[in-house]
Design a protein around this motif. Structure first.
Motif, PDB file in Angstrom:
ATOM      1  N   SER A 225       7.447  20.659  -2.050  1.00 22.13           N
ATOM      2  CA  SER A 225       6.408  21.688  -2.046  1.00 22.13           C
ATOM      3  C   SER A 225       5.866  21.873  -0.634  1.00 22.13           C
ATOM      4  O   SER A 225       6.170  21.099   0.289  1.00 22.13           O
ATOM      5  CB  SER A 225       5.267  21.306  -3.000  1.00 22.13           C
ATOM      6  OG  SER A 225       4.614  20.133  -2.544  1.00 22.13           O
ATOM      7  N   ASP A 226       5.061  22.882  -0.492  1.00 18.47           N
ATOM      8  CA  ASP A 226       4.344  23.157   0.771  1.00 18.47           C
ATOM      9  C   ASP A 226       5.297  23.277   1.958  1.00 18.47           C
ATOM     10  O   ASP A 226       5.022  22.775   3.068  1.00 18.47           O
ATOM     11  CB  ASP A 226       3.299  22.070   1.035  1.00 18.47           C
ATOM     12  CG  ASP A 226       2.262  21.978  -0.058  1.00 18.47           C
ATOM     13  OD1 ASP A 226       1.944  23.022  -0.662  1.00 18.47           O
ATOM     14  OD2 ASP A 226       1.784  20.871  -0.341  1.00 18.47           O
ATOM     15  N   LEU A 227       6.431  23.958   1.758  1.00 22.30           N
ATOM     16  CA  LEU A 227       7.375  24.174   2.866  1.00 22.30           C
ATOM     17  C   LEU A 227       6.771  25.156   3.876  1.00 22.30           C
ATOM     18  O   LEU A 227       6.249  26.200   3.502  1.00 22.30           O
ATOM     19  CB  LEU A 227       8.694  24.725   2.325  1.00 22.30           C
ATOM     20  CG  LEU A 227       9.762  25.104   3.350  1.00 22.30           C
ATOM     21  CD1 LEU A 227      10.223  23.858   4.116  1.00 22.30           C
ATOM     22  CD2 LEU A 227      10.947  25.786   2.666  1.00 22.30           C
ATOM     23  N   PHE A 246       7.274  19.868   5.025  1.00 20.15           N
ATOM     24  CA  PHE A 246       7.263  20.014   3.558  1.00 20.15           C
ATOM     25  C   PHE A 246       6.812  18.689   2.953  1.00 20.15           C
ATOM     26  O   PHE A 246       6.812  17.645   3.617  1.00 20.15           O
ATOM     27  CB  PHE A 246       8.648  20.410   3.020  1.00 20.15           C
ATOM     28  CG  PHE A 246       9.758  19.502   3.433  1.00 20.15           C
ATOM     29  CD1 PHE A 246      10.096  18.389   2.684  1.00 20.15           C
ATOM     30  CD2 PHE A 246      10.477  19.768   4.606  1.00 20.15           C
ATOM     31  CE1 PHE A 246      11.135  17.557   3.067  1.00 20.15           C
ATOM     32  CE2 PHE A 246      11.507  18.932   5.004  1.00 20.15           C
ATOM     33  CZ  PHE A 246      11.843  17.817   4.238  1.00 20.15           C
ATOM     34  N   VAL A 247       6.431  18.777   1.702  1.00 21.96           N
ATOM     35  CA  VAL A 247       6.032  17.601   0.949  1.00 21.96           C
ATOM     36  C   VAL A 247       7.150  17.275  -0.035  1.00 21.96           C
ATOM     37  O   VAL A 247       7.589  18.134  -0.811  1.00 21.96           O
ATOM     38  CB  VAL A 247       4.709  17.835   0.186  1.00 21.96           C
ATOM     39  CG1 VAL A 247       4.379  16.631  -0.721  1.00 21.96           C
ATOM     40  CG2 VAL A 247       3.579  18.087   1.167  1.00 21.96           C
ATOM     41  N   LEU A 248       7.601  16.027  -0.007  1.00 22.94           N
ATOM     42  CA  LEU A 248       8.666  15.571  -0.891  1.00 22.94           C
ATOM     43  C   LEU A 248       8.112  14.453  -1.774  1.00 22.94           C
ATOM     44  O   LEU A 248       7.432  13.544  -1.278  1.00 22.94           O
ATOM     45  CB  LEU A 248       9.843  15.049  -0.055  1.00 22.94           C
ATOM     46  CG  LEU A 248      11.133  14.689  -0.801  1.00 22.94           C
ATOM     47  CD1 LEU A 248      11.783  15.939  -1.365  1.00 22.94           C
ATOM     48  CD2 LEU A 248      12.091  13.972   0.150  1.00 22.94           C
ATOM     49  N   PHE A 263      17.505  13.830   0.135  1.00 19.65           N
ATOM     50  CA  PHE A 263      17.241  15.270   0.246  1.00 19.65           C
ATOM     51  C   PHE A 263      18.051  15.854   1.405  1.00 19.65           C
ATOM     52  O   PHE A 263      18.487  15.142   2.319  1.00 19.65           O
ATOM     53  CB  PHE A 263      15.748  15.541   0.452  1.00 19.65           C
ATOM     54  CG  PHE A 263      15.187  15.016   1.732  1.00 19.65           C
ATOM     55  CD1 PHE A 263      15.104  15.846   2.855  1.00 19.65           C
ATOM     56  CD2 PHE A 263      14.747  13.702   1.844  1.00 19.65           C
ATOM     57  CE1 PHE A 263      14.572  15.373   4.042  1.00 19.65           C
ATOM     58  CE2 PHE A 263      14.219  13.229   3.031  1.00 19.65           C
ATOM     59  CZ  PHE A 263      14.125  14.064   4.128  1.00 19.65           C
ATOM     60  N   THR A 264      18.254  17.137   1.326  1.00 15.37           N
ATOM     61  CA  THR A 264      19.008  17.877   2.355  1.00 15.37           C
ATOM     62  C   THR A 264      18.196  19.078   2.797  1.00 15.37           C
ATOM     63  O   THR A 264      17.608  19.774   1.963  1.00 15.37           O
ATOM     64  CB  THR A 264      20.364  18.353   1.800  1.00 15.37           C
ATOM     65  OG1 THR A 264      21.137  17.218   1.378  1.00 15.37           O
ATOM     66  CG2 THR A 264      21.148  19.118   2.860  1.00 15.37           C
ATOM     67  N   VAL A 265      18.166  19.322   4.105  1.00 14.81           N
ATOM     68  CA  VAL A 265      17.496  20.503   4.664  1.00 14.81           C
ATOM     69  C   VAL A 265      18.569  21.406   5.245  1.00 14.81           C
ATOM     70  O   VAL A 265      19.404  20.960   6.061  1.00 14.81           O
ATOM     71  CB  VAL A 265      16.478  20.112   5.749  1.00 14.81           C
ATOM     72  CG1 VAL A 265      15.858  21.368   6.354  1.00 14.81           C
ATOM     73  CG2 VAL A 265      15.394  19.210   5.171  1.00 14.81           C
TER      74      VAL A 265
END
Length: 271
Positions: A225-227, A246-248, A263-265
């Protein structure tokens, strides 16, 4: 004509009344039974024995005759052969029961969810023959216990409510299931440790608990969230370094185990 019926009653203490006449004298026909009635209010709790005698004063000429020409009146008594009508009188009491246990929320498979704030609701009913008094209502308690996978007390709730006959009340407590497992929940009403019959005198002291089995399944949820890509004074120009924030996180985690979130960006666009 003019048939009389007498009865006597033995109370739970063994005391007997004298024979006494009930109802009016009646004509007894051949085809249909004749009913003699007597209003009766028991004064004690326990077994009563009833005996009856028709034509006790021997005013009716009857058949068959005995061998000496007399009348056979032995069958005029109900109880002459040792038989009698027995009635057990109970005290007029409430009877508390747990009639249902439910868990909320559930997943699509009807299972509880690990790590999710949940609730257990028990429905308590008075299925006795009289309303609870205010004094009894002040002592009404419901106990929730976990019997599997561990044994532990969850809560004891003082309901403080007098239930009328067939009246019900719902009692709810919070719970969070901590592991993927089969759970066994026990709910007791009017339970007090060391006192088998609880605090409230009931018609039946042996029906005060209920069990519910339910499986709790994992409800873990990974989220991002919050990207944001702040400009950082670059005026939106290419070739500049921009941070990506971001928030993970993961929600509804069971207590047991260690969990790793990969995770992947990626950046999609025209270059």
């Amino acid at each position: 004509d003019d048939v009389d019926v007498f009865i006597k009653i033995k109370d739970p203490d063994g005391d007997e009344t004298a024979w006494f006449k009930i109802d009016d004298s009646k004509t007894v026909g051949l085809d249909q039974p004749t009913i003699f009635e007597h209003p009766w209010t028991p004064s004690k709790v326990g077994w009563y024995e009833f005996f009856a005698w028709v034509d006790m004063e021997d005013t009716i000429l009857e058949w068959p005759k005995t061998s000496d020409g007399g009348e056979d009146g032995t069958n005029n008594q109900f109880g002459y052969d040792g038989s009698y009508k027995g009635i057990l009188v109970y005290e007029k009491l409430p009877d508390l029961q747990v009639t249902s246990i439910s868990v909320s929320p559930l997943n699509d498979n009807g299972q509880a969810m690990v790590g999710v704030s949940s609730s257990i609701t028990a429905t308590i009913a008075n299925l006795g023959v009289r309303d609870m008094t205010s004094s009894e209502g002040s002592m009404l308690e419901v106990t929730f216990e976990l019997r599997y996978p561990v044994i532990k007390s969850l809560a004891t709730i003082n309901v403080d409510q007098s239930l009328v006959v067939d009246g019900t009340v719902n009692v709810t407590i919070p719970i969070t299931f901590t592991e993927n497992a089969q759970y066994r929940i026990q709910v007791k009403v009017d339970y007090r440790a060391g006192n088998q019959n609880g605090l409230i005198v009931e018609a039946n002291e042996g029906n005060n608990d209920m069990f519910k089995n339910i499986y709790a399944a994992s409800a873990m949820d990974a989220y991002v969230s919050d990207l944001d890509v702040p400009d950082n004074g670059n005026d939106g120009l290419a070739g500049k370094e921009y941070p990506i924030t971001f928030v993970l996180g993961m929600s509804n985690l069971p207590d047991e185990g260690t969990y790793r979130l990969n995770f992947t960006v990626s950046v999609d666009g025209t270059f």
